[in-house]
Design a protein around this motif. Structure first.
Motif, PDB file in Angstrom:
ATOM      1  N   ASP A  30       8.331  -9.291 -27.104  1.00  9.37           N
ATOM      2  CA  ASP A  30       8.375  -8.508 -28.226  1.00  9.37           C
ATOM      3  C   ASP A  30       9.649  -7.325 -28.223  1.00  9.37           C
ATOM      4  O   ASP A  30      10.337  -7.466 -29.800  1.00  9.37           O
ATOM      5  N   ARG A  31       9.940  -6.775 -27.361  1.00  7.47           N
ATOM      6  CA  ARG A  31      11.163  -6.065 -27.507  1.00  7.47           C
ATOM      7  C   ARG A  31      12.472  -6.322 -26.782  1.00  7.47           C
ATOM      8  O   ARG A  31      13.457  -5.641 -26.785  1.00  7.47           O
ATOM      9  N   GLY A  32      12.323  -7.501 -26.480  1.00  5.61           N
ATOM     10  CA  GLY A  32      13.705  -8.148 -25.621  1.00  5.61           C
ATOM     11  C   GLY A  32      14.173  -7.247 -24.463  1.00  5.61           C
ATOM     12  O   GLY A  32      15.325  -7.440 -24.013  1.00  5.61           O
ATOM     13  N   LEU A  33      13.174  -6.809 -23.530  1.00  9.26           N
ATOM     14  CA  LEU A  33      13.547  -6.080 -22.313  1.00  9.26           C
ATOM     15  C   LEU A  33      13.265  -6.940 -21.179  1.00  9.26           C
ATOM     16  O   LEU A  33      12.462  -7.850 -21.175  1.00  9.26           O
ATOM     17  N   PRO A  34      14.412  -6.932 -20.354  1.00 12.85           N
ATOM     18  CA  PRO A  34      14.336  -7.737 -19.140  1.00 12.85           C
ATOM     19  C   PRO A  34      13.075  -7.266 -18.412  1.00 12.85           C
ATOM     20  O   PRO A  34      12.649  -5.876 -18.323  1.00 12.85           O
ATOM     21  N   VAL A  35      12.449  -8.223 -17.630  1.00 17.87           N
ATOM     22  CA  VAL A  35      11.506  -7.887 -16.674  1.00 17.87           C
ATOM     23  C   VAL A  35      11.628  -6.975 -15.712  1.00 17.87           C
ATOM     24  O   VAL A  35      11.017  -5.999 -15.265  1.00 17.87           O
ATOM     25  N   THR A  36      12.957  -6.794 -15.153  1.00 17.42           N
ATOM     26  CA  THR A  36      13.472  -6.034 -14.266  1.00 17.42           C
ATOM     27  C   THR A  36      13.260  -4.496 -14.716  1.00 17.42           C
ATOM     28  O   THR A  36      13.014  -3.760 -14.008  1.00 17.42           O
ATOM     29  N   VAL A  37      13.889  -4.241 -15.876  1.00 21.75           N
ATOM     30  CA  VAL A  37      13.659  -3.125 -16.682  1.00 21.75           C
ATOM     31  C   VAL A  37      12.258  -2.718 -16.633  1.00 21.75           C
ATOM     32  O   VAL A  37      11.846  -1.478 -16.186  1.00 21.75           O
ATOM     33  N   ILE A  38      11.420  -3.450 -17.038  1.00 22.94           N
ATOM     34  CA  ILE A  38       9.930  -3.023 -17.265  1.00 22.94           C
ATOM     35  C   ILE A  38       9.262  -2.916 -15.930  1.00 22.94           C
ATOM     36  O   ILE A  38       8.686  -1.670 -15.807  1.00 22.94           O
ATOM     37  N   ALA A  39       9.598  -3.626 -15.032  1.00 23.60           N
ATOM     38  CA  ALA A  39       9.111  -3.363 -13.621  1.00 23.60           C
ATOM     39  C   ALA A  39       9.671  -2.044 -13.131  1.00 23.60           C
ATOM     40  O   ALA A  39       8.938  -1.390 -12.466  1.00 23.60           O
ATOM     41  N   PHE A  40      11.085  -1.961 -13.427  1.00 23.70           N
ATOM     42  CA  PHE A  40      11.509  -0.435 -12.851  1.00 23.70           C
ATOM     43  C   PHE A  40      10.905   0.652 -13.604  1.00 23.70           C
ATOM     44  O   PHE A  40      10.393   1.746 -12.730  1.00 23.70           O
TER      45      PHE A  40
ATOM     46  N   LEU B  43      -0.641  -2.671  -3.111  1.00 25.24           N
ATOM     47  CA  LEU B  43      -1.458  -2.438  -4.236  1.00 25.24           C
ATOM     48  C   LEU B  43      -0.602  -2.528  -5.653  1.00 25.24           C
ATOM     49  O   LEU B  43      -0.845  -3.175  -6.542  1.00 25.24           O
ATOM     50  N   ALA B  44       0.904  -1.959  -5.359  1.00 27.27           N
ATOM     51  CA  ALA B  44       1.479  -2.046  -6.537  1.00 27.27           C
ATOM     52  C   ALA B  44       1.846  -3.222  -6.906  1.00 27.27           C
ATOM     53  O   ALA B  44       1.922  -3.705  -8.115  1.00 27.27           O
ATOM     54  N   PHE B  45       2.452  -3.910  -6.029  1.00 26.88           N
ATOM     55  CA  PHE B  45       2.902  -5.402  -6.158  1.00 26.88           C
ATOM     56  C   PHE B  45       1.785  -6.143  -6.863  1.00 26.88           C
ATOM     57  O   PHE B  45       1.979  -6.895  -8.006  1.00 26.88           O
ATOM     58  N   ILE B  46       0.596  -6.224  -6.265  1.00 26.50           N
ATOM     59  CA  ILE B  46      -0.411  -6.910  -6.881  1.00 26.50           C
ATOM     60  C   ILE B  46      -0.926  -6.614  -8.183  1.00 26.50           C
ATOM     61  O   ILE B  46      -1.317  -7.389  -9.057  1.00 26.50           O
ATOM     62  N   GLY B  47      -1.198  -5.222  -8.492  1.00 24.76           N
ATOM     63  CA  GLY B  47      -1.595  -4.626  -9.572  1.00 24.76           C
ATOM     64  C   GLY B  47      -0.694  -4.954 -10.759  1.00 24.76           C
ATOM     65  O   GLY B  47      -0.989  -5.203 -11.807  1.00 24.76           O
ATOM     66  N   THR B  48       0.808  -4.995 -10.362  1.00 20.94           N
ATOM     67  CA  THR B  48       1.834  -5.239 -11.418  1.00 20.94           C
ATOM     68  C   THR B  48       2.140  -6.543 -11.846  1.00 20.94           C
ATOM     69  O   THR B  48       2.191  -6.920 -12.987  1.00 20.94           O
TER      70      THR B  48
ATOM     71  N   GLY C 189       9.569  -7.691  -9.426  1.00 25.15           N
ATOM     72  CA  GLY C 189      10.183  -7.767 -10.739  1.00 25.15           C
ATOM     73  C   GLY C 189      11.727  -8.334 -10.350  1.00 25.15           C
ATOM     74  O   GLY C 189      12.298  -9.310 -10.951  1.00 25.15           O
ATOM     75  N   TYR C 190      12.444  -7.808  -9.514  1.00 23.33           N
ATOM     76  CA  TYR C 190      13.638  -8.203  -9.170  1.00 23.33           C
ATOM     77  C   TYR C 190      13.754  -9.338  -8.278  1.00 23.33           C
ATOM     78  O   TYR C 190      14.576 -10.162  -8.831  1.00 23.33           O
ATOM     79  N   MET C 191      12.911  -9.775  -7.571  1.00 22.23           N
ATOM     80  CA  MET C 191      12.708 -11.049  -6.814  1.00 22.23           C
ATOM     81  C   MET C 191      12.499 -12.303  -7.898  1.00 22.23           C
ATOM     82  O   MET C 191      13.109 -13.218  -7.892  1.00 22.23           O
ATOM     83  N   PHE C 192      11.774 -11.998  -8.955  1.00 21.84           N
ATOM     84  CA  PHE C 192      11.174 -12.866  -9.671  1.00 21.84           C
ATOM     85  C   PHE C 192      12.724 -13.311 -10.594  1.00 21.84           C
ATOM     86  O   PHE C 192      12.831 -14.331 -10.983  1.00 21.84           O
ATOM     87  N   ASP C 193      13.184 -12.176 -11.299  1.00 19.29           N
ATOM     88  CA  ASP C 193      14.424 -12.434 -12.091  1.00 19.29           C
ATOM     89  C   ASP C 193      15.327 -13.000 -11.345  1.00 19.29           C
ATOM     90  O   ASP C 193      16.240 -13.846 -11.582  1.00 19.29           O
ATOM     91  N   LEU C 194      15.568 -12.927  -9.886  1.00 21.72           N
ATOM     92  CA  LEU C 194      16.697 -13.339  -8.889  1.00 21.72           C
ATOM     93  C   LEU C 194      16.304 -14.802  -8.549  1.00 21.72           C
ATOM     94  O   LEU C 194      17.212 -15.598  -8.461  1.00 21.72           O
TER      95      LEU C 194
ATOM     96  N   SER D 286       4.997   1.908  -3.122  1.00 21.12           N
ATOM     97  CA  SER D 286       4.544   1.598  -4.584  1.00 21.12           C
ATOM     98  C   SER D 286       5.607   0.949  -5.504  1.00 21.12           C
ATOM     99  O   SER D 286       5.685   0.143  -6.163  1.00 21.12           O
ATOM    100  N   PHE D 287       6.713   2.141  -5.385  1.00 25.63           N
ATOM    101  CA  PHE D 287       7.921   1.811  -6.089  1.00 25.63           C
ATOM    102  C   PHE D 287       8.691   0.404  -5.624  1.00 25.63           C
ATOM    103  O   PHE D 287       9.046  -0.316  -6.359  1.00 25.63           O
ATOM    104  N   LEU D 288       8.766   0.330  -4.290  1.00 24.81           N
ATOM    105  CA  LEU D 288       9.204  -0.821  -3.702  1.00 24.81           C
ATOM    106  C   LEU D 288       8.402  -2.177  -4.204  1.00 24.81           C
ATOM    107  O   LEU D 288       8.951  -3.310  -4.575  1.00 24.81           O
ATOM    108  N   GLY D 289       7.054  -1.996  -3.991  1.00 25.37           N
ATOM    109  CA  GLY D 289       6.357  -3.305  -4.486  1.00 25.37           C
ATOM    110  C   GLY D 289       6.377  -3.552  -6.010  1.00 25.37           C
ATOM    111  O   GLY D 289       6.688  -4.768  -6.408  1.00 25.37           O
ATOM    112  N   ALA D 290       6.610  -2.784  -6.667  1.00 28.94           N
ATOM    113  CA  ALA D 290       6.477  -2.945  -8.216  1.00 28.94           C
ATOM    114  C   ALA D 290       7.836  -3.403  -8.672  1.00 28.94           C
ATOM    115  O   ALA D 290       7.810  -4.486  -9.387  1.00 28.94           O
ATOM    116  N   TRP D 291       8.935  -2.858  -8.120  1.00 33.37           N
ATOM    117  CA  TRP D 291      10.274  -2.858  -8.720  1.00 33.37           C
ATOM    118  C   TRP D 291      10.739  -4.308  -7.842  1.00 33.37           C
ATOM    119  O   TRP D 291      11.271  -5.177  -8.393  1.00 33.37           O
ATOM    120  N   LEU D 292      10.341  -4.484  -6.677  1.00 32.35           N
ATOM    121  CA  LEU D 292      11.009  -5.475  -5.937  1.00 32.35           C
ATOM    122  C   LEU D 292      10.226  -6.852  -6.336  1.00 32.35           C
ATOM    123  O   LEU D 292      11.077  -8.016  -6.401  1.00 32.35           O
TER     124      LEU D 292
END
Length: 428
Positions: free
Chosen positions: A54-64, A251-256, A381-386, A373-379
């Motif tokens: 809806d807002r055209g934001l990359p998944v990486t930005v949202i995950a960040f 937990l952050a990776f699975i929850g996100t 999204g990053y690996m998915f985009d990559l 948690s930061f690494l799990g949530a961000w990584l």
């Protein structure tokens, strides 16, 4: 500290669920606050796809943005815990509730990635640090007797899971019916409602007869500087802090990213929300059970087995075909091991160092959890985009769990020596 002073025997302590036990109402208030806070943050994974489409934001930005709130939470937690240790939970929880709500409100209307990061990342992170474990479980730890402490913390954490059971489906329903902004505003209003709960949590600062007795048996650390230096030299505390990183990562990776992963597996649209709610439902039993086990067995051993079970469940889930039934079973097992680490970890810190600076010491330990948690949530999204896949990060969650188990099995739980000689050595 008198060498002859002994803690009150368990049979002389009032039952935890007795109306005359001040710990009861503190546990109820802690469960309420954790219910709202933890339930709300578990909804964030539901907004990744709407924000992207809806807002055209990359998944990486949202995950960040989601990952950043974990990082901010971690860095702010020791300060929030120290403030609650010194001034009480009332002002800290009130400030946190307002800041949390403001972050959700900003995320609801944010037209750009920058504002989303400020709202969902910075403000929400600060708000959660003032309304979560380092503040509320420290209040429980102070008022509960040593015999009841692990159980009381487990019950508070278990009650906190009720919010995940209720708020995830609520957010999904409101989002589908009225849109993302309204859904986030509803969550913001609910967050504001917990602001007065700190008044009840501060009942833990008025010591009951049992807590006065057991306080005398705890390490007599005369200042925060001294106890931090002592903790930094304590091998068990260092291992506990390193191992807690894995809990946050998993937990952050699975929850996100579990809802997005299930969509890649062509599962029904609402299955992700159902799985997250089921995790919360089973976490109620899991947190209570871990608190019960922590009162009867060495807490570091219970933690080690918990990490092994969690890693085994992830490995089996990935090895089997993804079906509705396998997702439900996986969510149930994960729920049983979800937040059980928190009462065990905070209880172990209290056992070794006492409760005087529990909010601060647990906050420092929790910083490691939130780095994970930061690494799990961000990584994720990053690996998915990559790569277009979550496979590498799933594998990392399994390996990290096995390593954490080995670290916890090696932890010693002998109370820290807070004698003047040891404190002087720690400060030298």
């Amino acid at each position: 500290m008198s060498a002859t002073t002994q803690p009150a025997p368990a049979h002389l302590s009032p039952p935890l669920f007795s109306a005359g036990n001040p710990a009861l109402w503190v546990v109820v208030a802690a469960a309420l606050v954790l219910s709202v806070v933890m339930g709300t943050r578990q909804t964030f994974g539901l907004y990744i796809n709407p924000f992207s489409y809806d807002r055209g934001l990359p998944v990486t930005v949202i995950a960040f943005a989601i990952a950043l709130h974990n990082l901010v939470w971690g860095f702010a937690q020791p300060f929030a815990g120290a403030a609650a240790d010194r001034y009480g939970a009332t002002p800290v929880v009130a400030f946190g509730a307002v800041t949390f709500a403001a972050g959700l409100g900003l995320a609801a209307v944010a037209p750009s990635g920058l504002l989303l990061v400020i709202g969902l990342g910075l403000l929400v992170g600060i708000g959660i640090s003032c309304t979560s474990f380092g503040v509320v479980l420290a209040s429980v730890g102070r008022v509960a007797t040593p015999q009841q402490r692990s159980m009381a913390m487990g019950i508070a954490s278990a009650g906190g899971s009720l919010g995940q059971v209720l708020l995830v489906p609520l957010a999904q329903m409101v989002r589908e019916g009225a849109g993302v902004p309204v859904s986030l505003f509803v969550l913001a209003v609910i967050a504001l409602a917990i602001a007065p709960a700190g008044l009840i949590l501060d009942r833990g600062r008025k010591k009951s007869p049992a807590s006065v007795t057991h306080a005398a048996a705890e390490p007599d650390t005369s200042s925060l500087k001294e106890v931090l230096a002592l903790a930094g030299r304590h091998r068990g505390y260092r291992l506990l802090t390193i191992g807690f990183f894995t809990c946050g990562f998993q937990l952050a990776f699975i929850g996100t990213h579990l809802p997005g992963y299930l969509m890649l597996c062509h599962m029904p649209l609402g299955l992700g929300a159902t799985a997250l709610a089921l995790i919360g439902l089973f976490n109620m039993a899991g947190s209570w059970g871990c608190g019960w086990l922590g009162g009867r067995f060495r807490q570091q051993y219970v933690l080690g087995w918990l990490y092994l079970i969690r890693s085994g469940a992830i490995a089996v889930f990935l090895a089997l075909p993804t079906t509705g039934a396998s997702v439900m079973v996986f969510a149930a097992v994960m729920g049983l091991t979800w937040l059980g680490t928190v009462p065990l970890t905070s209880g172990l810190v209290a056992k070794v160092f006492g409760t005087r600076h529990l909010g601060t010491l647990f906050g420092v330990c929790f910083l490691s959890h939130q780095l994970g948690s930061f690494l799990g949530a961000w990584l994720g999204g990053y690996m998915f985009d990559l790569t277009g896949s979550y496979s590498l990060v799933w594998g990392a969650t399994v390996a990290a769990g096995v390593l954490a188990a080995l670290l916890h099995f090696a932890i010693g739980d002998k109370p820290a020596d807070a004698s003047p000689g040891m404190l002087a050595a720690a400060l030298s």
